[in-house]
Design a protein around this motif. Structure first.
Motif, PDB file in Angstrom:
ATOM      1  N   UNK A   1      -1.844   2.774  -4.459  1.00  0.00           N
ATOM      2  CA  UNK A   1      -0.673   2.703  -4.277  1.00  0.00           C
ATOM      3  C   UNK A   1       0.011   2.044  -3.316  1.00  0.00           C
ATOM      4  N   UNK A   2      -0.916   1.819  -2.110  1.00  0.00           N
ATOM      5  CA  UNK A   2      -0.736   0.976  -1.175  1.00  0.00           C
ATOM      6  C   UNK A   2      -1.926   0.563  -0.271  1.00  0.00           C
ATOM      7  N   UNK A   3      -1.495  -0.127   0.973  1.00  0.00           N
ATOM      8  CA  UNK A   3      -2.874  -0.346   1.735  1.00  0.00           C
ATOM      9  C   UNK A   3      -3.309   0.839   2.343  1.00  0.00           C
TER      10      UNK A   3
ATOM     11  N   UNK B   1      -5.616   0.828   7.678  1.00  0.00           N
ATOM     12  CA  UNK B   1      -4.843   0.138   6.705  1.00  0.00           C
ATOM     13  C   UNK B   1      -4.255  -1.075   7.349  1.00  0.00           C
ATOM     14  N   UNK B   2      -3.836  -0.928   8.699  1.00  0.00           N
ATOM     15  CA  UNK B   2      -3.284  -2.166   9.277  1.00  0.00           C
ATOM     16  C   UNK B   2      -4.110  -3.321   9.217  1.00  0.00           C
ATOM     17  N   UNK B   3      -5.413  -3.132   9.201  1.00  0.00           N
ATOM     18  CA  UNK B   3      -6.539  -4.033   9.076  1.00  0.00           C
ATOM     19  C   UNK B   3      -6.396  -4.752   7.843  1.00  0.00           C
ATOM     20  N   UNK B   4      -6.397  -4.269   6.691  1.00  0.00           N
ATOM     21  CA  UNK B   4      -6.533  -5.053   5.549  1.00  0.00           C
ATOM     22  C   UNK B   4      -5.114  -5.649   5.151  1.00  0.00           C
TER      23      UNK B   4
ATOM     24  N   UNK C   1       3.300  -3.996  -5.745  1.00  0.00           N
ATOM     25  CA  UNK C   1       3.089  -5.018  -4.683  1.00  0.00           C
ATOM     26  C   UNK C   1       2.773  -4.166  -3.439  1.00  0.00           C
ATOM     27  N   UNK C   2       1.618  -4.569  -2.874  1.00  0.00           N
ATOM     28  CA  UNK C   2       1.424  -3.827  -1.416  1.00  0.00           C
ATOM     29  C   UNK C   2       2.312  -4.449  -0.282  1.00  0.00           C
ATOM     30  N   UNK C   3       2.000  -5.851  -0.145  1.00  0.00           N
ATOM     31  CA  UNK C   3       2.569  -6.703   0.941  1.00  0.00           C
ATOM     32  C   UNK C   3       3.938  -7.174   0.734  1.00  0.00           C
TER      33      UNK C   3
ATOM     34  N   UNK D   1       1.006 -10.894  -1.217  1.00  0.00           N
ATOM     35  CA  UNK D   1       1.556 -10.790  -2.629  1.00  0.00           C
ATOM     36  C   UNK D   1       0.634 -11.521  -3.558  1.00  0.00           C
ATOM     37  N   UNK D   2       0.574 -12.964  -3.383  1.00  0.00           N
ATOM     38  CA  UNK D   2      -0.429 -13.724  -4.348  1.00  0.00           C
ATOM     39  C   UNK D   2      -1.763 -13.543  -4.327  1.00  0.00           C
ATOM     40  N   UNK D   3      -2.269 -12.899  -3.200  1.00  0.00           N
ATOM     41  CA  UNK D   3      -3.564 -12.564  -3.115  1.00  0.00           C
ATOM     42  C   UNK D   3      -3.924 -11.245  -3.988  1.00  0.00           C
TER      43      UNK D   3
END
Length: 374
Positions: free
Chosen positions: A54-56, A73-76, A299-301, A307-309
């Motif tokens: 669902x999210x980072x 999660x902030x790392x990824x 979309x996570x970011x 987004x595109x990654x």
């Protein structure tokens, strides 16, 4: 205890660390991280697509269960933001080239088809302020050239949602294949240019296009044929008319609607032209499948790279699943739909009700050990 990690394992066999390093160097990126590497970011997004994280934050919580290192999660999130998405895009191209060698099938057309269309992923406008779309929505668009012969995307161009399909379609042509496109890509000057460039095409016409000096082509009549008309003509009004004569085929689709397509294929039957255009629906099925099963709408970011990654990684996941499905069918002779196979590959060991299911479960580990891309 590691959970099911089919795609990361296959990815590890398919693409070496050296190849990833070469791609990173080509775009000017240096991976200096020791705790969460570029390879681990790729595996993160593959697993996120497969298991619909669902999210980072969610991925950071469950990632270690799937073989990822422990991380905040902030790392990824930071990694996804800083890694140029061109790396993931080039990685997709590399994987398609490797998987495409053994998956092509004949559709009995004069030349391979190249179906071009786009899909849009939308979110609230505040999530992606750099990608305005309509009203309260922001969005990004993926323009795809898709191969029905291999059931794989052949090329992808990314834009914001407001970008019109027509101009982007110019980047997705290929003189070795027959372009199959919808009305969004229709432009009279473009058709004349394609004739001069020897680019074969089957493109649906806009409904208001005027047909000038029609000349019917001789063909055998068939009561079972869906073809309603087959002729050559010039297209457009006196103010804007094609300089070339083009072939127009009108056929009736499964819903009883008349479809008008224009083409420069003169040695194929009208029925073949109609069949070619109807292959356009394969890319629609592809878009629907990716959105439904590979977590694309979530979309996570919020940055372009993040987004595109994620989106290109979802396409990589699809290519790997499709290749694995085709190869597994050859190895096991199991009659299994792609959706049922994907359910298994995504880690669900529920009973599918297919008599070949136990055989597939037994053969998959041995097959994975024997994967060799040379």
């Amino acid at each position: 205890m590691n959970k099911h990690t089919t795609l990361p394992n296959l990815m590890q066999k398919l693409v070496s660390d050296e190849e990833i390093q070469l791609i990173a160097e080509a775009v000017g990126y240096r991976d200096s991280s020791r705790t969460f590497t570029l390879r681990e970011l790729i595996h993160f997004f593959l697993l996120a697509a497969m298991h619909q994280w669902k999210s980072f934050r969610h991925g950071a919580d469950v990632g270690p269960l799937y073989g990822l290192p422990r991380f905040h999660y902030s790392t990824v999130s930071k990694k996804a933001k800083e890694v140029p998405y061109d790396i993931m895009k080039r990685l997709l191209t590399l994987i398609i080239s490797k998987c495409n060698r053994q998956t092509r099938r004949s559709l009995r057309f004069p030349k391979p088809l190249r179906v071009v269309d786009s899909t849009t992923v939308t979110v609230g406008k505040n999530r992606l302020p750099w990608a305005p779309y309509h009203g309260e929505r922001a969005g990004v668009k993926l323009h795809v050239a898709y191969s029905p012969e291999s059931s794989l995307p052949a090329d992808v161009v990314e834009t914001i949602g407001l970008r019109h399909d027509g101009p982007v379609g110019e980047q997705l042509t290929n003189a070795q294949q027959v372009l199959v496109e919808d009305r969004a890509y229709f432009k009279i000057e473009r058709l004349d240019r394609f004739v001069e460039q020897h680019q074969l095409f089957v493109i649906r016409m806009k409904d208001n296009i005027e047909l000038h000096q029609k000349k019917s082509l001789k063909r055998l009549s068939s009561t079972s044929s869906s073809v309603q008309a087959d002729f050559t003509c010039q297209l457009g009004t006196k103010q804007c008319r094609s300089t070339k004569r083009h072939r127009v085929v009108i056929f009736r689709d499964a819903n009883g609607r008349d479809i008008r397509v224009v083409t420069n294929l003169f040695h194929a039957s009208a029925e073949t032209i109609a069949d070619m255009y109807q292959q356009r629906w394969t890319v629609e099925v592809f878009f629907r499948w990716v959105k439904q099963y590979l977590n694309v709408p979530t979309l996570f970011g919020t940055t372009e790279n993040a987004v595109y990654n994620q989106l290109f990684a979802a396409f990589i996941a699809y290519v790997l699943l499709r290749w694995l499905y085709d190869q597994t069918k050859k190895q096991t002779n199991v009659s299994l739909s792609f959706i049922s196979f994907a359910v298994f590959s995504l880690g669900s060991f529920l009973s599918i009700g297919n008599p070949g299911w136990p055989l597939l479960c037994l053969s998959m580990p041995k097959f994975m050990e024997g994967v060799n891309f040379g």
